[in-house]
Write a protein that holds these residues in place. Sequence first.
Motif, short mmCIF file in Angstrom:
data_model
loop_
_atom_site.label_atom_id
_atom_site.label_comp_id
_atom_site.label_asym_id
_atom_site.label_seq_id
_atom_site.Cartn_x
_atom_site.Cartn_y
_atom_site.Cartn_z
N ASP A 110 54.09 35.39 41.27
CA ASP A 110 52.67 35.72 41.36
C ASP A 110 51.79 34.48 41.18
OD1 ASP A 110 51.93 38.32 41.90
OD2 ASP A 110 50.67 38.38 40.09
N ASP A 161 46.91 36.88 23.24
CA ASP A 161 45.99 35.78 23.56
C ASP A 161 46.13 34.74 22.46
OD1 ASP A 161 43.71 34.12 23.68
OD2 ASP A 161 42.56 35.67 24.72
N THR A 194 53.66 46.26 34.94
CA THR A 194 52.30 45.78 35.22
C THR A 194 52.01 44.44 34.54
OG1 THR A 194 51.35 46.92 33.34
CG2 THR A 194 51.45 48.16 35.40
N ALA A 211 50.03 41.66 36.66
CA ALA A 211 48.61 41.99 36.88
C ALA A 211 47.84 41.90 35.57
CB ALA A 211 48.49 43.40 37.47
N ALA A 212 48.44 42.43 34.48
CA ALA A 212 47.74 42.39 33.19
C ALA A 212 47.60 40.95 32.70
CB ALA A 212 48.52 43.23 32.17
N ARG A 246 47.35 38.28 34.56
CA ARG A 246 46.30 37.63 35.37
C ARG A 246 44.92 37.99 34.81
NH1 ARG A 246 46.34 34.67 39.25
NH2 ARG A 246 48.50 34.91 39.88
N GLU A 247 44.74 39.28 34.50
CA GLU A 247 43.44 39.72 33.97
C GLU A 247 43.17 39.07 32.60
OE1 GLU A 247 42.97 44.00 34.20
OE2 GLU A 247 41.45 43.85 32.60
N ALA A 248 44.22 39.03 31.76
CA ALA A 248 44.04 38.44 30.42
C ALA A 248 43.74 36.95 30.53
CB ALA A 248 45.30 38.66 29.59
N ALA A 299 42.12 35.52 32.94
CA ALA A 299 40.75 35.37 33.44
C ALA A 299 39.73 35.74 32.36
CB ALA A 299 40.55 36.24 34.67
N GLU A 300 40.03 36.80 31.60
CA GLU A 300 38.98 37.34 30.70
C GLU A 300 39.31 37.23 29.23
OE1 GLU A 300 38.02 41.19 32.19
OE2 GLU A 300 37.74 40.36 34.19
N ILE A 347 41.78 38.26 25.75
CA ILE A 347 41.95 39.56 25.06
C ILE A 347 41.24 39.44 23.73
CG2 ILE A 347 43.63 41.27 24.21
CD1 ILE A 347 45.78 39.86 25.92
#
Length: 450
Positions: free
Chosen positions: A376, A421, A434, A437-438, A440-442, A444-445, A447
């Motif tokens: 990924d 994090d 998942t 995907a999780a 990638r989100e963590a 970017a943003e 936890i």
Amino acid sequence: MLERLPGFRDFYPEDCARRDFIFRVWAEAARAHGFRRYDIPTLEPLELFTEKSGPEIVSQLFNFTDKGGREVALRPELTPSLARMVGARVATLRKPVKWFNIAENFRYEKPQEGRLRSHYQLNCDIFGEPGPAADAELIAVCLACLRGFGAGPEDCALRLSDRTLWTLLLEAMGIEGAGAMEVLGIVDKFERTPREETLKRLRPHFGEACEDFLGQVEALMALREFGEMAAFMRSLAPNADIRKKIETRIGLWRELLDALDAMELSPFVRIDLGIVRGLAYYSGFVFEVFKLAPDGKGYAGRALAGGGRYDHLVGKLGFPETEAVGFGMGDVTMAQFLEEKKKLPPIVDAPDVFIVAAGDAERRAALGLATRLRADGIRTEYALRAPGFGKQFRLAGQSGARLAVVVGGDELAAGNARLKDLASGGEAVVPLATVPAAAREALAEGIGSA
Ligand code: HAM
């Protein structure tokens, strides 16, 4: 212990990261201006350089006889090889040809500040366009390569000169052909040579008139305004033929300066006939880019880039005459410049994710996760030797990763993994399927900690 050769560099990963950053900015600027990448051999027939590059480079060649008895040389520059490539297909290439490359060059120079025996150069060249629009386009891409790092006219300047004006000055004084080339070589070294020595070198060409000539050289080099330069050149013209050539040249200067002004590049550009360029093939506008001295007027260090028009090189290689203009920009002086001006971003060479696994069964799941995260595009590491849990967490912290993916016994039994994090300490439990995907989100943003 074996040491590396003088004038060569080892590139540790952090050095490579810095070099890659510079190459990326250069390539983006070149592509934004419509240049396409080409490449050439590292080793070339010696003759390509002895015939085409001029005496200075020839004295710096790394050359030898190969096992087939051929005289060969490591490329000291890209231009003659590029001219050969373009020449070989000149009839079918769509004009103008706009090509770039970033490649290593080898010159047996005395290693010193800003000069090594191996350096990388960005080269951008345009073929098949005689007018100053091509010179302007080339200067624009050259300056974009500096602006891409955030450098402005308060940091560096492009010194714009003209070999044709120099040849016209010499023609007006009765010097042409090989003699003119030799005199230009002396003028090229003028700034770095004591006046007495320059006079000595000029004497065989001018005899008693060498002091007069040097006076003209100094006057021409001191000119900074277009109007003054035009007036100076007009005042030289001894006959109608040279007068006409000078008028044509002044017209081309006006066109080039107008185009640069329209491109909003004038603040970088300084008329400066002190630039002659050491290489033999230049035939028209030439330029070099320098870092500004702290006073903002003078220049500091060796050139960051140099180039100009060379309309006769393709023809001299035996192909149809093809107009050409190009420049080379070196990585050694550029890296020094960027470091001094604090224009290099911090180098992030850490993984995104470090996977921590509790035991053997968890480790199998961790290896599968690593493969999926990496597929990924997420930079993922784990401890190769599978030490204890605590040690793995320490390694995760030392690696600089922003996120740990923890595969513990309880999580695995439930088909989950825990994302941690490493900056905030915040955690989230997510199904194994998942995790990419999780993660990638963590990344970017982040936890948040509970
Ligand atoms: P050059 O002026 O010899 O031109 O080199 C261009 C740039 O390469 C220099 O301004 C400098 O930044 C870097 N450079 C040259 N030699 C060294 C060295 N020994 N160590 C570190 N950096 C160096 C050319 O090579 C022409 N072929 C450029 C060109 C392309 N003209 C038309 N197209």
